[in-house]
Design an enzyme around this catalytic site. Structure first.
Site, PDB file in Angstrom:
ATOM      1  N   LYS A   1      41.844 -67.733  33.722  1.00 43.55           N
ATOM      2  CA  LYS A   1      40.915 -68.602  33.831  1.00 43.55           C
ATOM      3  C   LYS A   1      41.492 -70.134  33.939  1.00 43.55           C
ATOM      4  O   LYS A   1      42.748 -70.243  33.612  1.00 43.55           O
ATOM      5  CB  LYS A   1      39.949 -68.868  32.531  1.00 43.55           C
ATOM      6  CG  LYS A   1      39.085 -67.494  32.348  1.00 43.55           C
ATOM      7  CD  LYS A   1      38.563 -67.532  31.091  1.00 43.55           C
ATOM      8  CE  LYS A   1      37.544 -66.136  30.781  1.00 43.55           C
ATOM      9  NZ  LYS A   1      36.712 -66.220  29.779  1.00 43.55           N
TER      10      LYS A   1
ATOM     11  N   TYR B   1      29.577 -63.155  36.436  1.00 43.19           N
ATOM     12  CA  TYR B   1      29.069 -63.187  35.113  1.00 43.19           C
ATOM     13  C   TYR B   1      27.621 -62.801  35.156  1.00 43.19           C
ATOM     14  O   TYR B   1      26.873 -63.295  33.817  1.00 43.19           O
ATOM     15  CB  TYR B   1      29.498 -64.457  34.315  1.00 43.19           C
ATOM     16  CG  TYR B   1      30.896 -64.539  33.868  1.00 43.19           C
ATOM     17  CD1 TYR B   1      31.418 -63.641  32.784  1.00 43.19           C
ATOM     18  CD2 TYR B   1      31.838 -65.711  34.550  1.00 43.19           C
ATOM     19  CE1 TYR B   1      32.618 -64.115  32.483  1.00 43.19           C
ATOM     20  CE2 TYR B   1      32.929 -65.801  33.948  1.00 43.19           C
ATOM     21  CZ  TYR B   1      33.403 -64.869  33.085  1.00 43.19           C
ATOM     22  OH  TYR B   1      34.801 -64.956  32.383  1.00 43.19           O
TER      23      TYR B   1
ATOM     24  N   HIS C   1      40.301 -63.426  31.483  1.00 40.07           N
ATOM     25  CA  HIS C   1      39.182 -62.141  31.564  1.00 40.07           C
ATOM     26  C   HIS C   1      39.740 -60.860  31.736  1.00 40.07           C
ATOM     27  O   HIS C   1      40.618 -60.908  32.458  1.00 40.07           O
ATOM     28  CB  HIS C   1      38.253 -62.414  32.696  1.00 40.07           C
ATOM     29  CG  HIS C   1      37.254 -61.533  33.186  1.00 40.07           C
ATOM     30  ND1 HIS C   1      36.378 -61.233  32.453  1.00 40.07           N
ATOM     31  CD2 HIS C   1      37.583 -60.303  34.012  1.00 40.07           C
ATOM     32  CE1 HIS C   1      35.809 -60.146  32.978  1.00 40.07           C
ATOM     33  NE2 HIS C   1      36.245 -59.502  33.917  1.00 40.07           N
TER      34      HIS C   1
ATOM     35  N   ASN D   1      38.730 -69.394  26.383  1.00 37.97           N
ATOM     36  CA  ASN D   1      39.576 -68.137  25.944  1.00 37.97           C
ATOM     37  C   ASN D   1      40.520 -67.684  26.963  1.00 37.97           C
ATOM     38  O   ASN D   1      40.843 -66.493  26.706  1.00 37.97           O
ATOM     39  CB  ASN D   1      38.795 -67.093  25.054  1.00 37.97           C
ATOM     40  CG  ASN D   1      37.742 -66.578  26.281  1.00 37.97           C
ATOM     41  OD1 ASN D   1      37.739 -67.054  27.423  1.00 37.97           O
ATOM     42  ND2 ASN D   1      36.819 -65.649  25.784  1.00 37.97           N
TER      43      ASN D   1
ATOM     44  N   ARG E   1      44.742 -64.249  23.437  1.00 33.15           N
ATOM     45  CA  ARG E   1      43.763 -65.293  22.888  1.00 33.15           C
ATOM     46  C   ARG E   1      44.055 -65.556  21.564  1.00 33.15           C
ATOM     47  O   ARG E   1      44.008 -66.851  20.996  1.00 33.15           O
ATOM     48  CB  ARG E   1      42.359 -64.636  23.017  1.00 33.15           C
ATOM     49  CG  ARG E   1      41.694 -64.621  24.457  1.00 33.15           C
ATOM     50  CD  ARG E   1      40.387 -63.632  24.520  1.00 33.15           C
ATOM     51  NE  ARG E   1      39.922 -63.720  25.512  1.00 33.15           N
ATOM     52  CZ  ARG E   1      38.821 -62.948  26.065  1.00 33.15           C
ATOM     53  NH1 ARG E   1      38.388 -62.073  25.084  1.00 33.15           N
ATOM     54  NH2 ARG E   1      38.236 -63.134  27.242  1.00 33.15           N
TER      55      ARG E   1
ATOM     56  N   GLU F   1      34.516 -55.202  39.519  1.00 34.24           N
ATOM     57  CA  GLU F   1      34.946 -56.740  39.712  1.00 34.24           C
ATOM     58  C   GLU F   1      36.204 -56.550  40.748  1.00 34.24           C
ATOM     59  O   GLU F   1      36.753 -57.500  41.619  1.00 34.24           O
ATOM     60  CB  GLU F   1      35.480 -56.766  38.294  1.00 34.24           C
ATOM     61  CG  GLU F   1      34.500 -57.097  37.350  1.00 34.24           C
ATOM     62  CD  GLU F   1      34.482 -57.345  35.748  1.00 34.24           C
ATOM     63  OE1 GLU F   1      33.849 -57.716  35.260  1.00 34.24           O
ATOM     64  OE2 GLU F   1      35.875 -57.326  35.628  1.00 34.24           O
TER      65      GLU F   1
HETATM   66  P1  IDP Z   1      34.914 -60.977  26.906  1.00 30.64           P
HETATM   67  O1  IDP Z   1      35.262 -62.091  28.164  1.00 30.64           O
HETATM   68  O2  IDP Z   1      35.843 -60.995  26.031  1.00 30.64           O
HETATM   69  O3  IDP Z   1      34.540 -59.707  27.703  1.00 30.64           O
HETATM   70  P2  IDP Z   1      31.990 -61.740  27.102  1.00 30.64           P
HETATM   71  O4  IDP Z   1      31.045 -61.432  25.941  1.00 30.64           O
HETATM   72  O5  IDP Z   1      31.773 -60.671  28.200  1.00 30.64           O
HETATM   73  O6  IDP Z   1      33.516 -61.625  26.412  1.00 30.64           O
HETATM   74  O7  IDP Z   1      31.748 -62.904  27.513  1.00 30.64           O
HETATM   75  C1  IDP Z   1      32.223 -63.396  28.796  1.00 30.64           C
HETATM   76  C2  IDP Z   1      32.765 -64.844  28.725  1.00 30.64           C
HETATM   77  O8  IDP Z   1      31.741 -65.920  28.276  1.00 30.64           O
HETATM   78  C3  IDP Z   1      33.798 -64.859  27.443  1.00 30.64           C
HETATM   79  O9  IDP Z   1      35.101 -64.539  27.685  1.00 30.64           O
HETATM   80  C4  IDP Z   1      33.648 -66.486  27.167  1.00 30.64           C
HETATM   81  O10 IDP Z   1      34.664 -67.374  28.190  1.00 30.64           O
HETATM   82  C5  IDP Z   1      32.332 -66.876  27.553  1.00 30.64           C
HETATM   83  N1  IDP Z   1      31.425 -66.699  26.227  1.00 30.64           N
HETATM   84  C6  IDP Z   1      31.042 -65.893  25.579  1.00 30.64           C
HETATM   85  N2  IDP Z   1      30.445 -66.118  24.391  1.00 30.64           N
HETATM   86  C7  IDP Z   1      30.378 -67.463  24.314  1.00 30.64           C
HETATM   87  C8  IDP Z   1      29.797 -68.381  23.460  1.00 30.64           C
HETATM   88  O11 IDP Z   1      29.210 -68.314  22.423  1.00 30.64           O
HETATM   89  N3  IDP Z   1      30.068 -69.806  23.871  1.00 30.64           N
HETATM   90  C9  IDP Z   1      30.873 -70.043  24.884  1.00 30.64           C
HETATM   91  N4  IDP Z   1      31.520 -69.129  25.816  1.00 30.64           N
HETATM   92  C10 IDP Z   1      31.070 -68.077  25.599  1.00 30.64           C
HETATM   93 MG    MG Z   2      33.029 -59.361  29.056  1.00 23.66          MG
END
Ligand code: IDP
Ligand code: MG
Length: 149
Positions: free
Chosen positions: A9, A49, A115, A112, A102, A126
């Protein structure tokens, strides 16, 4: 052989962690079959997303992903989808295991770093969303017989 979509990212690129992140996947034993640097359009970010479109963090997430370049990659190997999720670590870097990307480099869920596809079907979707077929390279790594029994 399984393939997964991995994206460094904008924060990972800005923090100059591209080499460190690529190194971890290479060292583990996975094979890089596609890689490109790109600035992501809002359309692509929103599509990628889409599953999160009703969440409160969605607009901020799209702003973030489109704010600076990313590194889009496809990695190949046995069980690479699940293994990559372990290498990446939990969504919130504060609870991500030390030793994961992470866990080692992040402090905030909205920054974080990386992805990774979460399942066989999402990986397939994807990879085809981010790469054209001719951008992916089939090749036979010579170390293969030293990685797999
Ligand atoms: P993942 O990346 O570990 O699969 P997901 O739940 O699919 O996590 O969420 C996608 C992305 O959305 C996360 O990697 C993060 O960048 C962002 N995200 C998820 N939850 C939050 C939040 O509570 N606040 C801000 N960004 C979030
Ligand atoms: Mg995800």
């Amino acid at each position: 052989m399984e393939r997964t979509f991995i994206m460094i990212k904008p924060d990972g690129v800005q923090r100059h962690l591209v080499g460190e992140i690529v190194r971890r996947f290479e060292a583990k034993g996975f094979t890089l079959v596609g890689l490109k640097m790109m600035k992501v359009s809002r359309e692509l970010a929103e599509k990628h997303y889409e599953v999160h479109k009703d969440k409160s963090f969605f607009p901020g997430l799209v702003d973030f992903i489109t704010s600076a370049p990313v590194i889009a990659m496809v990695w190949e190997g046995e069980s690479v989808i699940a293994a990559a999720r372990n290498i990446i670590g939990a969504t919130n870097p504060i609870s991500a295991a030390p030793g994961s990307i992470r866990g080692d480099f992040g402090v905030s869920i909205g920054r974080n770093l990386i992805h990774g596809s979460d399942a066989i079907e999402t990986a397939r979707q994807e990879v085809s969303l981010w790469f054209d077929d001719e951008e992916l390279v089939d090749w036979e790594p010579i170390r293969k017989s030293w990685l797999y029994e």
